[in-house]
Design an enzyme around this catalytic site. Structure first.
Site, PDB file in Angstrom:
ATOM      1  N   SER A 137       0.853  -1.183   0.000  1.00 27.95           N
ATOM      2  CA  SER A 137       0.000   0.000   0.000  1.00 27.95           C
ATOM      3  C   SER A 137       0.890   1.236   0.000  1.00 27.95           C
ATOM      4  O   SER A 137       1.756   1.382   0.867  1.00 27.95           O
ATOM      5  CB  SER A 137      -0.907  -0.009   1.232  1.00 27.95           C
ATOM      6  OG  SER A 137      -1.708   1.146   1.284  1.00 27.95           O
ATOM      7  N   LYS A 163      -1.177  -0.976  -4.428  1.00 28.98           N
ATOM      8  CA  LYS A 163      -2.378  -0.231  -4.036  1.00 28.98           C
ATOM      9  C   LYS A 163      -2.002   1.223  -3.811  1.00 28.98           C
ATOM     10  O   LYS A 163      -1.057   1.521  -3.061  1.00 28.98           O
ATOM     11  CB  LYS A 163      -3.002  -0.810  -2.769  1.00 28.98           C
ATOM     12  CG  LYS A 163      -4.281  -0.082  -2.348  1.00 28.98           C
ATOM     13  CD  LYS A 163      -4.971  -0.779  -1.192  1.00 28.98           C
ATOM     14  CE  LYS A 163      -4.371  -0.410   0.139  1.00 28.98           C
ATOM     15  NZ  LYS A 163      -5.132  -0.986   1.270  1.00 28.98           N
ATOM     16  N   LYS A 165      -3.166   4.951  -2.482  1.00 29.59           N
ATOM     17  CA  LYS A 165      -4.124   5.751  -1.728  1.00 29.59           C
ATOM     18  C   LYS A 165      -4.538   6.951  -2.584  1.00 29.59           C
ATOM     19  O   LYS A 165      -3.704   7.572  -3.246  1.00 29.59           O
ATOM     20  CB  LYS A 165      -3.498   6.232  -0.422  1.00 29.59           C
ATOM     21  CG  LYS A 165      -3.138   5.121   0.552  1.00 29.59           C
ATOM     22  CD  LYS A 165      -4.372   4.514   1.203  1.00 29.59           C
ATOM     23  CE  LYS A 165      -3.993   3.530   2.302  1.00 29.59           C
ATOM     24  NZ  LYS A 165      -5.163   3.001   3.024  1.00 29.59           N
ATOM     25  N   ASP A 190      -7.347   2.931  -3.007  1.00 23.39           N
ATOM     26  CA  ASP A 190      -8.019   2.922  -1.713  1.00 23.39           C
ATOM     27  C   ASP A 190      -8.344   4.362  -1.332  1.00 23.39           C
ATOM     28  O   ASP A 190      -7.445   5.194  -1.199  1.00 23.39           O
ATOM     29  CB  ASP A 190      -7.117   2.281  -0.660  1.00 23.39           C
ATOM     30  CG  ASP A 190      -7.777   2.194   0.711  1.00 23.39           C
ATOM     31  OD1 ASP A 190      -8.970   2.516   0.825  1.00 23.39           O
ATOM     32  OD2 ASP A 190      -7.078   1.789   1.671  1.00 23.39           O
ATOM     33  N   GLU A 215     -11.217   0.427  -3.371  1.00 18.47           N
ATOM     34  CA  GLU A 215     -11.450   0.091  -1.969  1.00 18.47           C
ATOM     35  C   GLU A 215     -12.089   1.256  -1.222  1.00 18.47           C
ATOM     36  O   GLU A 215     -11.614   2.384  -1.286  1.00 18.47           O
ATOM     37  CB  GLU A 215     -10.117  -0.288  -1.316  1.00 18.47           C
ATOM     38  CG  GLU A 215     -10.242  -0.804   0.104  1.00 18.47           C
ATOM     39  CD  GLU A 215      -8.898  -1.221   0.678  1.00 18.47           C
ATOM     40  OE1 GLU A 215      -8.851  -1.470   1.904  1.00 18.47           O
ATOM     41  OE2 GLU A 215      -7.912  -1.294  -0.081  1.00 18.47           O
ATOM     42  N   ASP A 240     -13.804  -2.155   3.226  1.00 14.59           N
ATOM     43  CA  ASP A 240     -12.831  -2.286   4.313  1.00 14.59           C
ATOM     44  C   ASP A 240     -13.460  -1.781   5.602  1.00 14.59           C
ATOM     45  O   ASP A 240     -14.002  -2.550   6.387  1.00 14.59           O
ATOM     46  CB  ASP A 240     -11.571  -1.490   3.948  1.00 14.59           C
ATOM     47  CG  ASP A 240     -10.531  -1.453   5.060  1.00 14.59           C
ATOM     48  OD1 ASP A 240     -10.726  -2.115   6.095  1.00 14.59           O
ATOM     49  OD2 ASP A 240      -9.511  -0.758   4.894  1.00 14.59           O
ATOM     50  N   LYS A 264      -9.489  -7.117   7.975  1.00  9.97           N
ATOM     51  CA  LYS A 264      -8.461  -6.717   8.945  1.00  9.97           C
ATOM     52  C   LYS A 264      -8.893  -7.304  10.285  1.00  9.97           C
ATOM     53  O   LYS A 264      -9.852  -6.825  10.896  1.00  9.97           O
ATOM     54  CB  LYS A 264      -8.340  -5.199   9.015  1.00  9.97           C
ATOM     55  CG  LYS A 264      -7.750  -4.585   7.756  1.00  9.97           C
ATOM     56  CD  LYS A 264      -7.734  -3.069   7.848  1.00  9.97           C
ATOM     57  CE  LYS A 264      -7.080  -2.475   6.593  1.00  9.97           C
ATOM     58  NZ  LYS A 264      -7.255  -1.007   6.531  1.00  9.97           N
ATOM     59  N   GLY A 292      -3.781  -4.429   6.110  1.00  8.05           N
ATOM     60  CA  GLY A 292      -2.801  -4.122   7.145  1.00  8.05           C
ATOM     61  C   GLY A 292      -3.069  -2.782   7.784  1.00  8.05           C
ATOM     62  O   GLY A 292      -3.718  -1.909   7.200  1.00  8.05           O
TER      63      GLY A 292
END
Length: 371
Positions: A137, A163, A165, A190, A215, A240, A264, A292
């Site tokens: 990420s 991934k 952000k 995400d 996400e 998530d 998670k 994570g």
């Protein structure tokens, strides 16, 4: 009868190798609570994934968790006659919510029980793999060129999924640049719930970039608008923050709010509830992966065991220790050249904090004993 003899709490802090920026803030260090639960002379470890400072990602944060653990949840376990993996959730159920705080103790109890039985967590979960594929990420960079450099670095290290952000205003153009650079990689984004239902055009633009998933685009309590957005775009939505339990997972799947789930375990109340989320999704044919929370080696070991279960079919965020920390609390987890990471196979979670490192990183400690 298994009695809890003591519960020791540690507030620890580790500096991050580089700041990690997401839509709701930037982290420069990892501060978390660890619990060491001693049951019949055997210690088990759990790590809380709540944030420090203020409740940004969830309604829980370290100071609140500390008080709840010390004054309410830990005494409940110490006063109980029989504390096992089968009873611990029920013993804590009198407190509503607070899954991250509960997970800290639940995971530690499971760890202690398995260490006493000389069984590994991965084996106890019935997982059929001993290594899991890993993604990474990447936080919001200051520029597209910086983001490109980070992506190239992590691909060279062997990560199997990237991934990115995103947040409003820092999204389509940057993701498109990475897709042009790397047309064939597994690429996802995400949003950490940063967008609104009326931002649908942004997601339609992302639709053209052949992403693995988008996400948590919308508010964590809004399953209805997630379902409407999923119906409007081709790219699978992954939830998530919206998934706090197996019941949440079942509701999201039934409503059509997502096609993928990020589990998670620290967010859903520990490894026991995480297994239920896995089973719920598997029964519905919905793939899952392991997210994570910048965990230390304690939480990372737990995540790796979980990620070895059959329905974890997508690379998770179980990155190498060096991705975040120059020196982890445990022996470091290392990414293999093929982009996988070995699952600890020792008793319980298979790792322990290094005593010298734990002492160096501890900001506060407190021993809770039976009154």
């Amino acid at each position: 009868m298994s009695r809890v003899e003591s519960i020791e709490l540690y507030l620890v802090e580790l500096p991050l190798v580089r700041p990690f920026r997401v839509s709701f803030g930037t982290s420069t260090g990892k501060q978390c609570i660890l619990a060491r639960v001693r049951i019949d002379g055997v210690d088990g470890w759990g790590e809380c994934v709540a944030d420090d400072g203020f409740p940004g990602f969830s309604g829980e944060w370290n100071e609140g968790v500390w008080v709840l653990l010390r004054d309410v949840l830990a005494p409940a376990l110490l006063d109980a006659d029989d504390v096992t993996s089968s009873t611990v959730e029920g013993l804590l159920r009198f407190v509503r919510g607070n899954p991250m705080a509960k997970a800290t103790l639940i995971d530690a109890v499971v760890d202690a029980e398995l260490r006493a039985a000389e069984r590994s967590l991965v084996g106890w979960l019935g997982a059929d793999r001993r290594e899991v594929p890993c993604g990474v990420s990447i936080g919001i960079a200051d520029s597209t060129d910086e983001l490109r450099a980070r992506v190239d670095e992590h691909l060279e290290q062997g990560y199997l999924r990237i991934k990115l952000k995103i947040m409003p205003g820092i999204d389509v153009d940057r993701v498109a640049a990475i897709r042009r650079d790397h047309p064939d990689i597994l690429l996802s984004v995400d949003a950490n719930a940063a967008y609104r239902p009326e931002d649908v055009d942004t997601f339609k633009a992302l639709d053209d970039l052949e992403l693995l998933m988008i996400e948590q685009p919308l508010h964590h309590e809004d399953l209805v608008h997630h379902a409407a957005l999923q119906a409007a775009i081709r790219t699978p939505i992954c939830l998530d923050e919206s998934i706090r339990s197996a019941a949440d997972a079942a509701a999201a799947i039934q409503l059509g709010s997502c096609r993928i789930i990020n589990i998670k375990q620290g967010r859903v109340g520990g490894v026991l509830e995480a297994r239920r989320v896995h089973d719920t999704a598997a029964a519905a044919g919905v793939p899952v992966w392991c997210g994570g929370m910048l965990e230390t080696g304690i939480g990372r070991a737990t995540n790796l065991a979980l990620a070895a279960m059959p329905n974890f079919v997508l690379p998770g965020d179980t990155s190498a220790s060096a991705r975040y920390f120059a020196d982890d609390l445990t022996e470091p987890f290392v990414l293999a050249p093929n982009g996988t990471m070995a699952v600890p196979e020792g008793p319980g979670i298979g790792v322990d904090p290094r005593p010298d490192r734990l002492e160096a990183c501890t900001l506060r400690g407190e021993l809770v004993v039976r009154s």
